[in-house]
Write a protein that holds these residues in place. Structure first.
Motif, mmCIF file in Angstrom:
data_model
loop_
_atom_site.group_PDB
_atom_site.id
_atom_site.type_symbol
_atom_site.label_atom_id
_atom_site.label_comp_id
_atom_site.label_asym_id
_atom_site.label_seq_id
_atom_site.Cartn_x
_atom_site.Cartn_y
_atom_site.Cartn_z
ATOM 1 N N LEU A 43 17.124 -58.300 -46.606
ATOM 2 C CA LEU A 43 17.294 -57.010 -46.175
ATOM 3 C C LEU A 43 16.241 -56.399 -45.390
ATOM 4 O O LEU A 43 16.552 -55.619 -44.620
ATOM 5 N N LEU A 44 15.103 -56.485 -46.097
ATOM 6 C CA LEU A 44 14.060 -55.536 -45.565
ATOM 7 C C LEU A 44 12.983 -56.496 -44.965
ATOM 8 O O LEU A 44 12.159 -55.839 -44.211
ATOM 9 N N ASN A 45 13.005 -57.890 -45.226
ATOM 10 C CA ASN A 45 11.945 -58.540 -44.401
ATOM 11 C C ASN A 45 12.337 -59.535 -43.533
ATOM 12 O O ASN A 45 11.832 -59.623 -42.348
ATOM 13 N N VAL A 46 13.477 -60.493 -44.114
ATOM 14 C CA VAL A 46 13.617 -61.796 -43.297
ATOM 15 C C VAL A 46 14.215 -61.272 -42.015
ATOM 16 O O VAL A 46 13.916 -61.425 -40.874
ATOM 17 N N ILE A 47 15.382 -60.773 -42.329
ATOM 18 C CA ILE A 47 16.492 -60.473 -41.099
ATOM 19 C C ILE A 47 15.872 -59.356 -40.252
ATOM 20 O O ILE A 47 15.703 -59.668 -38.851
ATOM 21 N N PRO A 48 15.468 -58.219 -40.608
ATOM 22 C CA PRO A 48 14.868 -57.109 -39.902
ATOM 23 C C PRO A 48 13.627 -57.778 -39.259
ATOM 24 O O PRO A 48 13.135 -57.196 -38.106
ATOM 25 N N GLY A 49 12.488 -58.316 -39.689
ATOM 26 C CA GLY A 49 11.398 -58.640 -39.386
ATOM 27 C C GLY A 49 11.721 -59.462 -38.238
ATOM 28 O O GLY A 49 11.048 -59.544 -37.042
ATOM 29 N N PHE A 50 12.588 -60.466 -38.259
ATOM 30 C CA PHE A 50 12.893 -61.293 -36.977
ATOM 31 C C PHE A 50 13.635 -60.610 -35.871
ATOM 32 O O PHE A 50 13.380 -60.557 -34.638
ATOM 33 N N LEU A 51 14.567 -59.710 -36.159
ATOM 34 C CA LEU A 51 15.276 -58.974 -35.284
ATOM 35 C C LEU A 51 14.455 -57.904 -34.482
ATOM 36 O O LEU A 51 14.530 -57.985 -33.114
ATOM 37 N N PHE A 52 13.424 -57.132 -35.105
ATOM 38 C CA PHE A 52 12.713 -56.335 -34.551
ATOM 39 C C PHE A 52 11.708 -56.957 -33.462
ATOM 40 O O PHE A 52 11.425 -56.513 -32.487
ATOM 41 N N ALA A 53 11.259 -58.101 -34.049
ATOM 42 C CA ALA A 53 10.256 -58.873 -33.279
ATOM 43 C C ALA A 53 10.859 -59.372 -32.023
ATOM 44 O O ALA A 53 10.473 -59.314 -30.789
ATOM 45 N N PHE A 54 12.239 -59.983 -32.323
ATOM 46 C CA PHE A 54 12.798 -60.335 -31.153
ATOM 47 C C PHE A 54 13.283 -59.420 -30.153
ATOM 48 O O PHE A 54 13.166 -59.635 -28.838
ATOM 49 N N ALA A 55 13.937 -58.084 -30.697
ATOM 50 C CA ALA A 55 14.128 -57.075 -29.583
ATOM 51 C C ALA A 55 13.038 -56.634 -28.890
ATOM 52 O O ALA A 55 13.122 -56.563 -27.534
ATOM 53 N N GLU A 56 11.678 -56.734 -29.369
ATOM 54 C CA GLU A 56 10.715 -56.189 -28.731
ATOM 55 C C GLU A 56 10.143 -57.121 -27.567
ATOM 56 O O GLU A 56 9.285 -57.046 -27.114
ATOM 57 N N THR A 57 10.864 -58.199 -27.443
ATOM 58 C CA THR A 57 10.484 -59.274 -26.465
ATOM 59 C C THR A 57 11.040 -58.814 -25.115
ATOM 60 O O THR A 57 10.917 -59.194 -24.267
ATOM 61 N N LYS A 58 12.138 -57.785 -25.443
ATOM 62 C CA LYS A 58 12.907 -57.276 -24.547
ATOM 63 C C LYS A 58 12.845 -55.728 -23.979
ATOM 64 O O LYS A 58 13.383 -55.294 -23.217
ATOM 65 N N VAL A 59 12.509 -55.065 -25.343
ATOM 66 C CA VAL A 59 12.534 -53.332 -25.144
ATOM 67 C C VAL A 59 10.994 -53.079 -25.489
ATOM 68 O O VAL A 59 10.425 -53.948 -25.973
ATOM 69 N N THR A 60 10.866 -51.939 -25.231
ATOM 70 C CA THR A 60 9.574 -51.256 -25.874
ATOM 71 C C THR A 60 9.442 -51.204 -27.189
ATOM 72 O O THR A 60 10.437 -50.933 -27.974
ATOM 73 N N SER A 61 8.126 -51.105 -27.759
ATOM 74 C CA SER A 61 7.955 -50.641 -29.241
ATOM 75 C C SER A 61 8.319 -49.296 -29.531
ATOM 76 O O SER A 61 8.755 -48.913 -30.492
#
Length: 269
Positions: free
Chosen positions: A50-68
């Motif tokens: 809940l804190l590292n695996v899923i959000p860690g991937f999803l935030f990095a994935f999203a930041e390939t398409k939107v700004t930090s």
């Protein structure tokens, strides 16, 4: 910056593995042993998801398409998601009026951040969904930890080291398959990943568990109030990103909703 040479999976694993190494060495330095209870390790693995695996991937994935900057602002929704998780899954009480108002106001804030009147503008829907699902995981993690992890009365260093290590082990096979985007390791991005791992996925979790134990999961989740401010400043300075008027306005509405939902601002007696 990490995405310059790592894939989203690589960023998630890189930060969590560096955090795990930092926390394990820190625990050993302080003479603190890791948990031995297998059931507790299972709960810590859930927290790691809940804190590292899923959000860690999803935030990095999203930041390939939107700004930090946008990602950092969406992170401020975490206290509302925490409140929603507490209301739905972690207590028997019916929602109170101020909680409903806070959640609705927060939802309006999210729509404002995204510029919903423009159909989300230039923000791809898949990236927005990824960010919102990531902060939902964050929101659930706080009350889950409060209920299933903190009652074991272990030192924060032991809990944090075990949680982040579980996250690193979970992500390792995915990293080995698809972790490196480009074999080019410039000092800036490498140092950025080290800082993100050692502090963002390392020492921050020790402080996180200390605050949860002392003040509760709802209060601990409000640390994300600071995230949009930091994200905007760092995004502008290091990445040359720009900010649109509706992003800070929406962020303020989100924070107002969270403050009302947690009775920091009282509308009802």
């Amino acid at each position: 910056m990490g995405l310059e040479f790592l894939t989203p999976i690589g960023v998630a694993f890189g930060r969590v593995s560096l955090g795990a190494l930092t926390l394990v060495f820190w625990a050993r330095y302080k003479g603190i042993e890791l948990p031995k209870d297998k059931k507790l390790w299972l709960h810590l693995w859930v927290v790691a998801l809940l804190l590292n695996v899923i959000p860690g991937f999803l935030f990095a994935f999203a930041e390939t398409k939107v700004t930090s900057i946008l990602a950092g602002i969406i992170n401020a929704v975490t206290p509302l998601m925490t409140l929603l998780a507490i209301m739905i899954a972690f207590r028997e009480e019916k929602p109170k009026n101020f909680q409903v108002v806070g959640l609705l106001l927060g939802f309006v804030g999210v729509l404002t951040v995204l510029g919903a009147w423009n159909g989300l503008g230039a923000n791809p829907i898949i990236a927005v969904v990824a960010l919102l699902f990531a902060v939902t995981c964050y929101g659930v993690s706080f009350p889950y930890s409060r209920k299933y992890v903190l009652p074991h009365k272990l030192q924060p260093e032991a809990i944090a080291a075990a949680q982040v290590s579980a996250g690193a082990l979970t992500l390792l096979p995915f990293y080995l398959i698809d972790g490196i985007a480009k074999d080019e390791y410039r000092p800036g991005p490498v140092l950025a990943m080290i800082a993100l791992g050692v502090f963002g996925s390392g020492f921050a979790y020790i402080w996180n568990f200390r605050i949860m134990e002392a003040a509760g999961s709802a209060i601990a989740s409000t640390v994300t109030y600071v995230t949009p401010v930091v994200a905007v400043i760092v995004g502008i300075i290091f990445l040359g990103e720009s900010i649109v008027w509706n992003e800070p306005v929406g962020a303020l509405i989100v924070l107002l909703g969270a403050a009302i939902g947690q009775q920091r601002i009282k509308l009802f007696r």
